[in-house]
Design a protein around this motif. Structure first.
Motif, PDB file in Angstrom:
ATOM      1  N   PHE A  61       0.882  -1.171   0.000  1.00 13.68           N
ATOM      2  CA  PHE A  61       0.000   0.000   0.000  1.00 13.68           C
ATOM      3  C   PHE A  61       0.913   1.213   0.000  1.00 13.68           C
ATOM      4  CE2 PHE A  61      -2.848   2.829   2.817  1.00 13.68           C
ATOM      5  CZ  PHE A  61      -3.397   3.473   1.722  1.00 13.68           C
ATOM      6  N   ALA A  62       0.937   1.942  -1.114  1.00  6.62           N
ATOM      7  CA  ALA A  62       1.879   3.045  -1.288  1.00  6.62           C
ATOM      8  C   ALA A  62       1.175   4.395  -1.263  1.00  6.62           C
ATOM      9  CB  ALA A  62       2.612   2.881  -2.612  1.00  6.62           C
ATOM     10  N   GLY A  63       1.865   5.390  -0.742  1.00  6.01           N
ATOM     11  CA  GLY A  63       1.352   6.754  -0.734  1.00  6.01           C
ATOM     12  C   GLY A  63       2.341   7.679  -0.059  1.00  6.01           C
ATOM     13  N   SER A  64       1.983   8.958  -0.006  1.00  9.10           N
ATOM     14  CA  SER A  64       2.844   9.912   0.702  1.00  9.10           C
ATOM     15  C   SER A  64       2.469   9.991   2.176  1.00  9.10           C
ATOM     16  CB  SER A  64       2.767  11.294   0.051  1.00  9.10           C
ATOM     17  OG  SER A  64       1.451  11.799   0.136  1.00  9.10           O
ATOM     18  N   PHE A  65       1.198   9.695   2.506  1.00  8.14           N
ATOM     19  CA  PHE A  65       0.726   9.705   3.893  1.00  8.14           C
ATOM     20  C   PHE A  65       1.090  11.016   4.581  1.00  8.14           C
ATOM     21  CE2 PHE A  65       1.499   5.342   2.604  1.00  8.14           C
ATOM     22  CZ  PHE A  65       0.276   4.759   2.860  1.00  8.14           C
ATOM     23  N   ASN A  66       0.798  12.109   3.899  1.00  5.91           N
ATOM     24  CA  ASN A  66       1.216  13.421   4.375  1.00  5.91           C
ATOM     25  C   ASN A  66       0.022  14.318   4.647  1.00  5.91           C
ATOM     26  OD1 ASN A  66       3.125  15.366   5.061  1.00  5.91           O
ATOM     27  ND2 ASN A  66       2.970  16.295   3.052  1.00  5.91           N
ATOM     28  N   PRO A  67      -0.506  14.244   5.847  1.00  5.53           N
ATOM     29  CA  PRO A  67      -0.169  13.375   6.979  1.00  5.53           C
ATOM     30  C   PRO A  67      -1.029  12.116   6.940  1.00  5.53           C
ATOM     31  CG  PRO A  67      -1.745  15.016   7.706  1.00  5.53           C
ATOM     32  CD  PRO A  67      -1.478  15.290   6.241  1.00  5.53           C
ATOM     33  N   PRO A  68      -0.667  11.107   7.748  1.00  6.38           N
ATOM     34  CA  PRO A  68      -1.523   9.925   7.847  1.00  6.38           C
ATOM     35  C   PRO A  68      -2.868  10.327   8.463  1.00  6.38           C
ATOM     36  CG  PRO A  68       0.630   9.528   8.851  1.00  6.38           C
ATOM     37  CD  PRO A  68       0.543  10.986   8.543  1.00  6.38           C
ATOM     38  N   HIS A  69      -3.964   9.742   7.960  1.00  3.39           N
ATOM     39  CA  HIS A  69      -5.289  10.104   8.483  1.00  3.39           C
ATOM     40  C   HIS A  69      -6.178   8.873   8.568  1.00  3.39           C
ATOM     41  CE1 HIS A  69      -6.709   9.930   4.333  1.00  3.39           C
ATOM     42  NE2 HIS A  69      -5.772  10.785   3.997  1.00  3.39           N
ATOM     43  N   HIS A  70      -7.424   9.078   9.020  1.00  7.84           N
ATOM     44  CA  HIS A  70      -8.344   7.955   9.227  1.00  7.84           C
ATOM     45  C   HIS A  70      -8.596   7.172   7.941  1.00  7.84           C
ATOM     46  CE1 HIS A  70      -9.175   8.854  13.369  1.00  7.84           C
ATOM     47  NE2 HIS A  70      -9.427  10.107  13.070  1.00  7.84           N
ATOM     48  N   GLY A  71      -8.652   7.844   6.810  1.00  5.52           N
ATOM     49  CA  GLY A  71      -8.846   7.144   5.539  1.00  5.52           C
ATOM     50  C   GLY A  71      -7.733   6.150   5.275  1.00  5.52           C
ATOM     51  N   HIS A  72      -6.487   6.556   5.527  1.00  2.00           N
ATOM     52  CA  HIS A  72      -5.362   5.637   5.367  1.00  2.00           C
ATOM     53  C   HIS A  72      -5.513   4.436   6.301  1.00  2.00           C
ATOM     54  CE1 HIS A  72      -3.018   9.429   4.105  1.00  2.00           C
ATOM     55  NE2 HIS A  72      -3.177   8.706   3.013  1.00  2.00           N
TER      56      HIS A  72
END
Length: 178
Positions: A61-72
């Motif tokens: 599962f790839a992404g920037s996660f900037n910032p990590p949130h509930h959807g992630h």
């Protein structure tokens, strides 16, 4: 493409890749108007992603996660139920400036994993091409999240067209609807 890359000098390889993208990938992506069939959609009635079927091998599962949130976290929860291993990859684009450092994003996600029941997940900070890590961990699929098809659809079509054109085998999945 790796065999070709080893046989050509870097300048010729870049020209070849540019030609393939210009004559094959970009026109296909421009003509492609429908979402991929493999989109996992948020179920409004259940207020969750649909229950996954069967446990499979490792997944990325790839992404920037900037910032990590509930959807992630919801996507990670879904994947951890559907797959034996989940490799969360924080990609880094050297041309972007992020307000939260990659290591801090990694710590935030790692601290959340026990609370969402994702004990089979590992977080990576990765600065290279994501599919190389996917190959390294033996991933059976690559997942990404998008905000909406209207907002991110063109880039997703381009990426899927590129994967289908350039990869021997690829299973590319998208999450939508958060």
């Amino acid at each position: 493409m790796d065999v070709v890359k080893r046989r050509l000098d870097p300048r010729s390889y870049v020209k070849l890749v540019g030609s393939v993208e210009g004559c094959c990938v970009a026109p296909l992506a421009a003509l492609w108007t429908s979402p991929p069939a493999s989109v996992v959609r948020w179920d409004l009635a259940a207020n969750a992603y649909p229950a996954p079927s069967g446990r499979k091998g490792p997944v990325v599962f790839a992404g920037s996660f900037n910032p990590p949130h509930h959807g992630h976290m919801e996507i990670i929860r879904y994947l951890s139920k559907a797959f034996s291993e989940v490799h969360i990859v924080i990609g880094m684009n050297p041309n972007k400036i992020y307000p939260v450092s990659p290591e801090t994003r990694k710590q935030i996600i790692e601290q959340a994993l026990p609370f969402i029941g994702a004990g089979n997940a590992k977080v990576w900070v990765w600065g290279d091409v994501i599919f190389k890590l996917a190959q390294h961990v033996g991933a059976s699929a690559l997942y990404r999240g998008i905000r909406s098809w209207e907002e991110d659809g063109k880039a997703e079509r381009y990426l899927e067209a590129k994967l289908r054109t350039c990869a021997k085998q690829s299973r590319f999945k998208t999450f939508a609807g958060l």
